[in-house]
Write an enzyme that holds these catalytic residues in place. Structure first.
Site, PDB file in Angstrom:
ATOM      1  CG  HIS A   1      -2.027  -1.014   1.093  1.00  0.00           C
ATOM      2  ND1 HIS A   1      -2.964  -1.178   2.063  1.00  0.00           N
ATOM      3  CD2 HIS A   1      -2.331  -1.910   0.116  1.00  0.00           C
ATOM      4  CE1 HIS A   1      -3.816  -2.132   1.702  1.00  0.00           C
ATOM      5  NE2 HIS A   1      -3.438  -2.593   0.523  1.00  0.00           N
TER       6      HIS A   1
ATOM      7  CB  CYS B   1      -1.723   1.108   6.061  1.00  0.00           C
ATOM      8  SG  CYS B   1      -1.178   0.344   4.505  1.00  0.00           S
TER       9      CYS B   1
ATOM     10  CD  GLU C   1      -2.140   3.938   3.236  1.00  0.00           C
ATOM     11  OE1 GLU C   1      -3.350   4.133   3.463  1.00  0.00           O
ATOM     12  OE2 GLU C   1      -1.758   3.112   2.391  1.00  0.00           O
TER      13      GLU C   1
ATOM     14  CB  CYS D   1      -6.087  -1.407   5.279  1.00  0.00           C
ATOM     15  SG  CYS D   1      -4.314  -1.792   5.194  1.00  0.00           S
TER      16      CYS D   1
END
Length: 161
Positions: free
Chosen positions: A79, A110, A81, A107
């Site tokens: 991801h 993250c 992040e 999420c």
């Protein structure tokens, strides 16, 4: 005396635009997410976007959203992040107290990375999956660990000429 220009970008809009620009590097055909980490004194520390892990040929990467878990992107994608935190090349202490700008609310995985990095604020554009367990868990994690989060109101798309 000439007055300063009045229609300049706010810090929030500036950093979110950089996160959105970073998202444009993503090869994900359905969801592009960018992230921009900023110090408390408004200096950009790192950026990232969602994509295949280093060394994995993204032409051979499964980008599907549906199907058997091993044939979808979800078990493989990094991801935005995560990539922003991992891309940072300075001292980890510099991330403490920082804020992160993201297209999509993080999420739970993250959220844990954000918390462990010492980031103290999440500014996001969309929370379209708010009713899903992994995003409910994110909010619980942030609340329990003192990480503020807020939706960026009034963000306007920026056209680069």
């Amino acid at each position: 005396m000439v007055k300063k220009r009045e229609n300049y970008l706010t810090w929030d809009n500036y950093f979110m635009a950089i996160a959105k620009l970073s998202a444009m590097r993503s090869k994900d055909p359905s969801t592009q997410v960018g992230a921009c980490i900023v110090s408390p004194d408004n200096r950009i520390l790192s950026m990232g976007y969602n994509g295949a892990p280093n060394g994995l040929n993204d032409d051979d990467f499964p980008w599907a959203r549906e199907g058997a878990p091993l044939d979808t992107k979800y078990l493989y994608v990094c991801h935005g992040e995560m990539n922003a935190v991992m891309n940072y090349r300075g001292n980890k202490r510099d991330l403490e107290g920082a804020k992160i700008y993201v297209d999509l609310f993080p999420c739970n995985e993250c959220a844990k990375i954000i918390i462990q990095a010492g980031i103290k604020e999440v500014i996001y554009l969309s929370d379209k999956y708010a009713d899903k367990d992994i995003f409910i868990a994110s909010k619980r994690l942030f609340d329990a660990c003192g990480v503020k989060y807020r939706h960026l109101e009034g963000f306007e798309e920026i056209n680069i000429k």
